[in-house]
Scaffold this motif. Structure first.
Motif, short mmCIF file in Angstrom:
data_model
loop_
_atom_site.label_atom_id
_atom_site.label_comp_id
_atom_site.label_asym_id
_atom_site.label_seq_id
_atom_site.Cartn_x
_atom_site.Cartn_y
_atom_site.Cartn_z
N VAL A 10 0.85 -1.19 0.00
CA VAL A 10 0.00 0.00 0.00
C VAL A 10 0.88 1.24 0.00
O VAL A 10 1.80 1.35 0.82
CB VAL A 10 -0.89 0.03 1.27
CG1 VAL A 10 -1.85 1.21 1.22
CG2 VAL A 10 -1.63 -1.27 1.45
N GLU A 11 0.59 2.15 -0.89
CA GLU A 11 1.30 3.43 -0.89
C GLU A 11 0.95 4.18 0.39
O GLU A 11 -0.21 4.20 0.81
CB GLU A 11 0.90 4.24 -2.12
CG GLU A 11 1.73 5.47 -2.32
CD GLU A 11 1.40 6.22 -3.60
OE1 GLU A 11 2.00 7.27 -3.82
OE2 GLU A 11 0.52 5.76 -4.37
N ASN A 12 1.94 4.76 1.02
CA ASN A 12 1.74 5.48 2.27
C ASN A 12 1.25 6.90 1.96
O ASN A 12 2.02 7.86 1.93
CB ASN A 12 3.05 5.51 3.08
CG ASN A 12 2.81 5.92 4.52
OD1 ASN A 12 1.71 6.28 4.89
ND2 ASN A 12 3.85 5.88 5.31
N LYS A 13 -0.06 6.99 1.71
CA LYS A 13 -0.67 8.29 1.43
C LYS A 13 -2.10 8.28 1.96
O LYS A 13 -2.71 7.22 2.15
CB LYS A 13 -0.65 8.61 -0.06
CG LYS A 13 -1.55 7.74 -0.90
CD LYS A 13 -1.55 8.18 -2.35
CE LYS A 13 -2.60 7.39 -3.12
NZ LYS A 13 -2.71 7.80 -4.51
N SER A 14 -2.60 9.45 2.18
CA SER A 14 -3.94 9.61 2.73
C SER A 14 -4.98 8.93 1.84
O SER A 14 -4.99 9.12 0.62
CB SER A 14 -4.25 11.10 2.87
OG SER A 14 -5.53 11.30 3.39
N GLY A 15 -5.83 8.12 2.45
CA GLY A 15 -6.93 7.49 1.73
C GLY A 15 -6.61 6.12 1.15
O GLY A 15 -7.52 5.42 0.70
N ALA A 16 -5.35 5.71 1.14
CA ALA A 16 -4.98 4.43 0.52
C ALA A 16 -5.63 3.25 1.25
O ALA A 16 -6.18 2.35 0.62
CB ALA A 16 -3.47 4.27 0.47
N ALA A 37 2.39 -2.81 8.69
CA ALA A 37 3.79 -2.40 8.88
C ALA A 37 4.05 -1.33 7.84
O ALA A 37 3.65 -1.47 6.68
CB ALA A 37 4.72 -3.59 8.69
N GLU A 38 4.73 -0.26 8.25
CA GLU A 38 4.90 0.83 7.30
C GLU A 38 6.32 1.38 7.31
O GLU A 38 7.06 1.22 8.26
CB GLU A 38 3.90 1.95 7.57
CG GLU A 38 3.87 2.48 9.00
CD GLU A 38 4.91 3.53 9.31
OE1 GLU A 38 5.36 4.25 8.40
OE2 GLU A 38 5.29 3.62 10.47
N THR A 39 6.64 2.00 6.18
CA THR A 39 7.85 2.80 6.05
C THR A 39 7.38 4.17 5.57
O THR A 39 6.17 4.42 5.47
CB THR A 39 8.82 2.19 5.02
OG1 THR A 39 8.22 2.25 3.73
CG2 THR A 39 9.18 0.76 5.37
N GLN A 40 8.30 5.02 5.25
CA GLN A 40 7.91 6.37 4.84
C GLN A 40 7.10 6.39 3.55
O GLN A 40 6.17 7.17 3.41
CB GLN A 40 9.15 7.24 4.67
CG GLN A 40 8.83 8.69 4.40
CD GLN A 40 10.06 9.56 4.41
OE1 GLN A 40 11.16 9.10 4.68
NE2 GLN A 40 9.89 10.83 4.12
N LEU A 45 -0.08 -4.20 4.34
CA LEU A 45 -1.28 -4.56 5.08
C LEU A 45 -1.39 -6.08 5.03
O LEU A 45 -1.44 -6.67 3.94
CB LEU A 45 -2.52 -3.94 4.42
CG LEU A 45 -3.88 -4.47 4.88
CD1 LEU A 45 -4.12 -4.13 6.35
CD2 LEU A 45 -4.99 -3.90 4.00
N ARG A 46 -1.35 -6.70 6.21
CA ARG A 46 -1.52 -8.15 6.30
C ARG A 46 -2.87 -8.40 6.96
O ARG A 46 -3.17 -7.81 7.99
CB ARG A 46 -0.41 -8.77 7.13
CG ARG A 46 0.94 -8.66 6.51
CD ARG A 46 2.00 -9.28 7.40
NE ARG A 46 3.27 -9.28 6.74
CZ ARG A 46 4.35 -8.61 7.16
NH1 ARG A 46 4.29 -7.90 8.28
NH2 ARG A 46 5.46 -8.66 6.48
#
Length: 141
Positions: A10-16, A37-40, A45-46
């Motif tokens: 998942v792209e780390n952006k609002s609404g994704a 789990a995220e990075t910048q 998403l699991r």
């Protein structure tokens, strides 16, 4: 006994995340458990779904990059020490835990732990030999 976990990049952006969950909701897929789990720049998403095949098809059809991985679902008592005892069984057998996440079950006093381990069969044997109950997808509903 394993259940299928779906991992979605998942792209780390609002609404994704809202978009992914809307796709699943519109298809009538219910998420039973999830971890992010995220990075910048992106996240993973699991999740466990009530219908993993349909969830994978819907998200793949919508253009998401995903994988389906068999993981162990373990039923534990919802009390202090249950998680530690389960981890100790695996550690004493030399089984590494790559990651884990949990959710409460509809049955009072129980929780379900999702475990990603290098060898599901070995972990399943060690846990069941120790009297630990594994959950099927149907039992997680």
């Amino acid at each position: 006994m394993t259940v299928n976990q779906i991992s979605v990049f998942v792209e780390n952006k609002s609404g994704a995340l809202a978009q992914i969950t809307s796709e699943l909701s519109n298809a009538g897929v219910n998420m039973r458990a999830l971890s992010i789990a995220e990075t910048q720049d992106f996240g993973v998403l699991r999740f466990i779904a009530d219908n993993d095949r349909k969830a994978a098809f819907v998200l793949s059809d919508a253009g998401y990059v995903l994988s389906v991985t068999p993981v162990l679902a373990v039923v534990i008592k919802d009390e202090p020490g249950s998680f530690a005892r389960t981890l100790r069984i695996l550690a004493d057998a030399g089984i590494d835990v790559e990651y884990t996440y949990a959710f409460l079950t509809p049955r009072p006093g129980t929780a379900c732990m999702i475990f990603r381990v290098p060898d599901n069969d070995a972990a399943e044997k060690v846990l069941t030999d120790a009297g630990v109950k594994l959950a099927s997808k149907e039992e997680m509903a």
